[in-house]
Each structure stands twice: as structure tokens, then as C-alpha cells.
Design an enzyme around this catalytic site. Sequence first.
Site, PDB file in Angstrom:
ATOM      1  N   SER A   9       0.844  -1.189   0.000  1.00  0.00           N
ATOM      2  CA  SER A   9       0.000   0.000   0.000  1.00  0.00           C
ATOM      3  C   SER A   9       0.881   1.241   0.000  1.00  0.00           C
ATOM      4  O   SER A   9       2.075   1.172   0.295  1.00  0.00           O
ATOM      5  CB  SER A   9      -0.938  -0.007   1.215  1.00  0.00           C
ATOM      6  OG  SER A   9      -0.211  -0.233   2.419  1.00  0.00           O
ATOM      7  N   GLU A  11       1.244   5.570   0.930  1.00  0.00           N
ATOM      8  CA  GLU A  11       0.750   6.744   1.649  1.00  0.00           C
ATOM      9  C   GLU A  11       0.933   8.002   0.806  1.00  0.00           C
ATOM     10  O   GLU A  11       1.974   8.216   0.191  1.00  0.00           O
ATOM     11  CB  GLU A  11       1.508   6.921   2.975  1.00  0.00           C
ATOM     12  CG  GLU A  11       1.014   8.128   3.776  1.00  0.00           C
ATOM     13  CD  GLU A  11       1.798   8.334   5.060  1.00  0.00           C
ATOM     14  OE1 GLU A  11       1.492   7.635   6.042  1.00  0.00           O
ATOM     15  OE2 GLU A  11       2.712   9.183   5.074  1.00  0.00           O
ATOM     16  N   ASP A 103      -0.262  14.350  16.014  1.00  0.00           N
ATOM     17  CA  ASP A 103       0.831  15.133  16.588  1.00  0.00           C
ATOM     18  C   ASP A 103       0.284  16.121  17.608  1.00  0.00           C
ATOM     19  O   ASP A 103      -0.690  16.841  17.346  1.00  0.00           O
ATOM     20  CB  ASP A 103       1.566  15.904  15.495  1.00  0.00           C
ATOM     21  CG  ASP A 103       2.256  14.985  14.500  1.00  0.00           C
ATOM     22  OD1 ASP A 103       2.621  13.864  14.908  1.00  0.00           O
ATOM     23  OD2 ASP A 103       2.409  15.384  13.337  1.00  0.00           O
ATOM     24  N   PHE A 213      13.178  14.422   9.546  1.00  0.00           N
ATOM     25  CA  PHE A 213      12.055  13.529   9.826  1.00  0.00           C
ATOM     26  C   PHE A 213      12.413  12.520  10.917  1.00  0.00           C
ATOM     27  O   PHE A 213      11.617  12.251  11.818  1.00  0.00           O
ATOM     28  CB  PHE A 213      11.660  12.758   8.562  1.00  0.00           C
ATOM     29  CG  PHE A 213      10.892  13.549   7.547  1.00  0.00           C
ATOM     30  CD1 PHE A 213      10.550  14.872   7.750  1.00  0.00           C
ATOM     31  CD2 PHE A 213      10.509  12.958   6.348  1.00  0.00           C
ATOM     32  CE1 PHE A 213       9.850  15.598   6.803  1.00  0.00           C
ATOM     33  CE2 PHE A 213       9.794  13.665   5.389  1.00  0.00           C
ATOM     34  CZ  PHE A 213       9.477  14.987   5.618  1.00  0.00           C
ATOM     35  N   HIS A 263       4.014  -0.880   3.648  1.00  0.00           N
ATOM     36  CA  HIS A 263       3.306   0.376   3.398  1.00  0.00           C
ATOM     37  C   HIS A 263       4.371   1.403   3.042  1.00  0.00           C
ATOM     38  O   HIS A 263       5.221   1.737   3.875  1.00  0.00           O
ATOM     39  CB  HIS A 263       2.523   0.794   4.651  1.00  0.00           C
ATOM     40  CG  HIS A 263       1.618   1.969   4.445  1.00  0.00           C
ATOM     41  ND1 HIS A 263       0.506   1.914   3.625  1.00  0.00           N
ATOM     42  CD2 HIS A 263       1.634   3.221   4.958  1.00  0.00           C
ATOM     43  CE1 HIS A 263      -0.126   3.081   3.663  1.00  0.00           C
ATOM     44  NE2 HIS A 263       0.546   3.896   4.453  1.00  0.00           N
TER      45      HIS A 263
END
Length: 286
Positions: A9, A11, A103, A213, A263
Site C-alpha cells: 500500500s 501513503e 501530533d 524527519f 506500506h
Amino acid sequence: MAAELAQFSFELFPPRTPEGIAKLPNIAAALASVKPKYFSVTYGAGGSDQDGTYDTVVKVVERTGIEAAPHLTCVGSSRDKIAALLDRYKAAGVKRIVALRGDLPATAMGSGAPGDFHYANELVSFIRERHGDAFQLEVAAYPEMHPQARNPETDFDAFRRKVDAGAHAAITQYFFVADAYFDFIERCAKANISIPVIAGIMPITNHAQLTRFSAACGADIPRYVRLRLEQLQDDKPALLDFGLDVVTRLCESVLKGGAPGIHFYTLNQVEPTMRLWKNLGLPVPH
């Protein structure tokens, strides 16, 4: 689990600029060409508006015909607002939701979210209470520990509560150390947690971005990878080739070790994920 039996999959995130909005349908169509199981669509940080997520979900389904799963975060939200969003998604034909705390705002004083829901397990329980099994519920897992967790034990307990609340499957934060994933799976087995835990994987495309990140989400960049990325940061083609090799080996390892799927965190880019897809020898339908 062999790659041919695994699920894959992608995102996407809601574009924030007119240019990004214009490009998204073609990005989704290009990624859809390999027939992923579904797309997930992220939600803005710190409790920002959900309309971008909803609009992106609708556009992706219209453009590709492939299922799209919105990220639904509860930070700063109310029961009534979440209930309305669930009804809206159900009316739109959504069958899968990624249920997250979200978040925390910069002013947060603890690990619990402000609003009616403090943790993701409360959101999962609420969705199940209102809609039963109408939605496939995916939750987050942190093989290397959530950056705001006190220790690995409390972090795993938080994951267990989401499973107990009714999560159907989990997607991990991205990682680069396969043993972290395998250790997490072993801990699940010892705790009699049997839901699928999909490996979250992010292609390496930018040194500064990856460093930023990873510092925020707690993902460990192995020293040799970090040093090589520093060395190659001014040579984009070489950096991309090195990153492709690193992440290909990672994917091969987790799939060989039994991961039920991957993913891919695409960052709304086609080429890095498609290069990785082809490097792994995954099927490309004609």
C-alpha cells in the site's frame, strides 16, 4: 511471508499548494498502475483541518478506483466532531481508516492529547462502538519506540491497548534496522498479539529531509547510512542509488522474515517508490 503473498500500500498527503493539487491525480494514477491494496491519506499536524484529507481521499478513489483510507486523528477533537467525520467517510464509501492520536500541539504538557480523546486506543474504541466492523481499523506501531514514550515497556503497553480496543492491523513508523521490526514482532507474539503488523518503509531521497524527519519521529539512521548520505548529499544521482540499495535490502529482509506487507511512505513522489518496487521484483501489471 513471501513477497507474492504480501500486501502493498502507499501513503499520500493532501497537497498544500495549487501546483501540488494539480499534480496529485497523475501521481495517484502512476502509483495505482501497480495495483496497491489501498492508498492512505495523511492528516495535517497538530489538529489542523480534515477537509484536505477528505478531498484527497475522494479524488484518489475517483482517479484510480483503488480504495483510499483517511488518517483520522483525535488530537484536539471532540466526540461530536469525530462522529460527524466518521459518518461523512461512511457515506463516501470509505471502508478503511488509519486511527491515530495525532501530533500534539507545541503547547501540550504531557503525552495525552487535548480534547475528548487523549490516546489512540480511545479513538479506536469509539469507532468500534459506533460502527462495529464497518471500517477496517489500522493503527500505528513503533518498533523503535514512540519518541514521546517513557520507555519501551510503556510504549508497547500503549500499542497493546490499541489492539485490545479493536484494531484490525498496524502499520509501523518507518525504520532502517530490520532487527527492530523483528524484535517488535517477537514481542507481539509473546503478548499473544496476532494482528498483522505491516512494515512502514520510506525511500531515501534527501539527506537533510531524512535527518529532520528521523529526529522528529525517533527513527534510527544507521551510522554507515548517515555518513554515506552526508558524503553524497551534493551528488543527487549517487545518493538516490545508494538509498535505493539500502532500502531494497531492508525490504527484502523484512519480507523474507515474514512481514505480511509493506506500506510505502511515498511523500507524493512516484519515481523513488517505483524504482524500489521494480528493484524488489514486484509485479507490474500490463
